[in-house]
Design a protein around this motif. Structure first.
Motif, short mmCIF file in Angstrom:
data_model
loop_
_atom_site.label_atom_id
_atom_site.label_comp_id
_atom_site.label_asym_id
_atom_site.label_seq_id
_atom_site.Cartn_x
_atom_site.Cartn_y
_atom_site.Cartn_z
N ALA A 101 17.58 5.88 50.97
CA ALA A 101 18.00 5.14 49.77
C ALA A 101 17.34 3.79 49.96
O ALA A 101 17.75 3.01 50.82
CB ALA A 101 19.51 5.04 49.68
N ASP A 102 16.28 3.57 49.20
CA ASP A 102 15.41 2.46 49.50
C ASP A 102 14.94 1.77 48.23
O ASP A 102 15.21 2.23 47.13
CB ASP A 102 14.19 3.00 50.27
CG ASP A 102 13.58 1.99 51.20
OD1 ASP A 102 14.04 0.84 51.27
OD2 ASP A 102 12.60 2.36 51.89
N GLY A 103 14.22 0.70 48.43
CA GLY A 103 13.67 -0.02 47.29
C GLY A 103 14.66 -1.01 46.72
O GLY A 103 15.73 -1.27 47.27
N GLU A 104 14.25 -1.55 45.59
CA GLU A 104 15.04 -2.56 44.90
C GLU A 104 16.44 -2.04 44.59
O GLU A 104 16.63 -0.87 44.27
CB GLU A 104 14.32 -2.90 43.60
CG GLU A 104 14.97 -3.94 42.76
CD GLU A 104 14.21 -4.18 41.45
OE1 GLU A 104 14.68 -5.03 40.69
OE2 GLU A 104 13.20 -3.51 41.19
N LEU A 105 17.44 -2.93 44.68
CA LEU A 105 18.79 -2.59 44.24
C LEU A 105 18.86 -2.85 42.74
O LEU A 105 18.61 -3.95 42.28
CB LEU A 105 19.83 -3.45 44.95
CG LEU A 105 20.37 -2.93 46.28
CD1 LEU A 105 21.35 -3.92 46.88
CD2 LEU A 105 21.02 -1.58 46.14
N LEU A 106 19.17 -1.80 42.00
CA LEU A 106 19.27 -1.91 40.55
C LEU A 106 20.74 -1.91 40.16
O LEU A 106 21.49 -1.01 40.52
CB LEU A 106 18.56 -0.73 39.88
CG LEU A 106 17.09 -0.54 40.24
CD1 LEU A 106 16.55 0.73 39.61
CD2 LEU A 106 16.28 -1.75 39.81
N GLU A 107 21.14 -2.93 39.43
CA GLU A 107 22.52 -3.02 38.96
C GLU A 107 22.57 -2.58 37.51
O GLU A 107 22.06 -3.28 36.63
CB GLU A 107 23.05 -4.45 39.13
CG GLU A 107 23.20 -4.83 40.58
CD GLU A 107 23.97 -6.10 40.79
OE1 GLU A 107 24.56 -6.62 39.82
OE2 GLU A 107 23.99 -6.58 41.94
N GLU A 108 23.13 -1.39 37.30
CA GLU A 108 23.19 -0.82 35.96
C GLU A 108 24.54 -0.14 35.76
O GLU A 108 25.21 0.22 36.72
CB GLU A 108 22.06 0.21 35.79
CG GLU A 108 20.68 -0.40 35.89
CD GLU A 108 19.57 0.63 35.74
OE1 GLU A 108 19.87 1.82 35.54
OE2 GLU A 108 18.41 0.22 35.83
N PRO A 109 24.92 0.06 34.50
CA PRO A 109 26.18 0.77 34.24
C PRO A 109 26.11 2.20 34.79
O PRO A 109 25.08 2.87 34.68
CB PRO A 109 26.28 0.78 32.72
CG PRO A 109 25.38 -0.31 32.27
CD PRO A 109 24.28 -0.40 33.28
N GLU A 110 27.21 2.63 35.38
CA GLU A 110 27.29 3.99 35.93
C GLU A 110 28.64 4.55 35.55
O GLU A 110 29.62 3.83 35.48
CB GLU A 110 27.13 3.92 37.46
CG GLU A 110 27.06 5.27 38.13
CD GLU A 110 26.61 5.15 39.58
OE1 GLU A 110 27.10 5.97 40.38
OE2 GLU A 110 25.82 4.26 39.93
N GLY A 111 28.68 5.85 35.31
CA GLY A 111 29.92 6.52 34.98
C GLY A 111 30.10 7.74 35.86
O GLY A 111 29.28 8.03 36.72
#
Length: 176
Positions: free
Chosen positions: A92-102
């Protein structure tokens, strides 16, 4: 047998809601690769599609096995459909993306969740053959989310700060 054929053969099963102990229990490895496992995967796809989800872990339908199915797009719009038994999230790598999750086990709620932009899962298919699945964007989010379920986690466990407080308030008032 293609995943597209499998999605039309299963029987929908009820999705377990947050609060059900099966969602908080670490799942057992799949040990039998037989017709019953194939039927379970069929049922999981049908249950996921009926609930309009992008992924579904076996424990979300009350089966505490390390198995999930998915049908979602990556960051380039490519559709990925498949299943993984005994998955290990190996990257689990790369940029941390903050997005809506359900989550199908917490319907109607979406909270901003940080997930890595790339995920790699290794496991086996329903014949016990090795598989490696790499995902980016939304598909990476899905892979991380489903692997969490199989460890007895739900996505709200990775929330922090105001997003976590908002989620806890919403859950207290939710009618699950």
């Amino acid at each position: 047998m293609s995943e597209a054929v499998r999605e039309r053969r299963g029987t929908p099963r009820p999705i377990r809601m947050l609060g059900d102990p099966v969602l908080r229990t670490e799942c057992d490895p799949v040990r039998s690769f037989d017709a019953s496992l194939e039927r379970l995967v069929d049922d999981m796809f049908t249950s996921m599609y009926e609930a309009q989800g992008a992924g579904l872990a076996a424990n979300q339908i009350g089966v505490p096995l390390q198995l999930f199915v998915y049908d979602c797009k990556d960051d380039k719009g490519r559709r990925h459909v498949g299943h993984v038994a005994n998955p290990a999230l190996v990257a689990a790598d790369g940029e941390l993306l903050e997005e809506p999750e359900g989550c199908l086990s917490l319907p109607g709620h979406h909270f901003t969740t940080a997930r890595h932009a790339l995920a790699v899962v290794e496991g086996v298919d329903i014949q016990g053959e090795p598989v490696r699945v790499e995902g980016t964007g939304y598909f990476a989010r899905c892979l991380q989310h489903e692997c969490g379920h199989l460890r007895g986690e739900v996505y709200i466990d990775v929330l922090s700060g105001e997003a976590r407080r908002e989620a806890m308030r919403a859950i207290r008032t939710a009618k699950l």
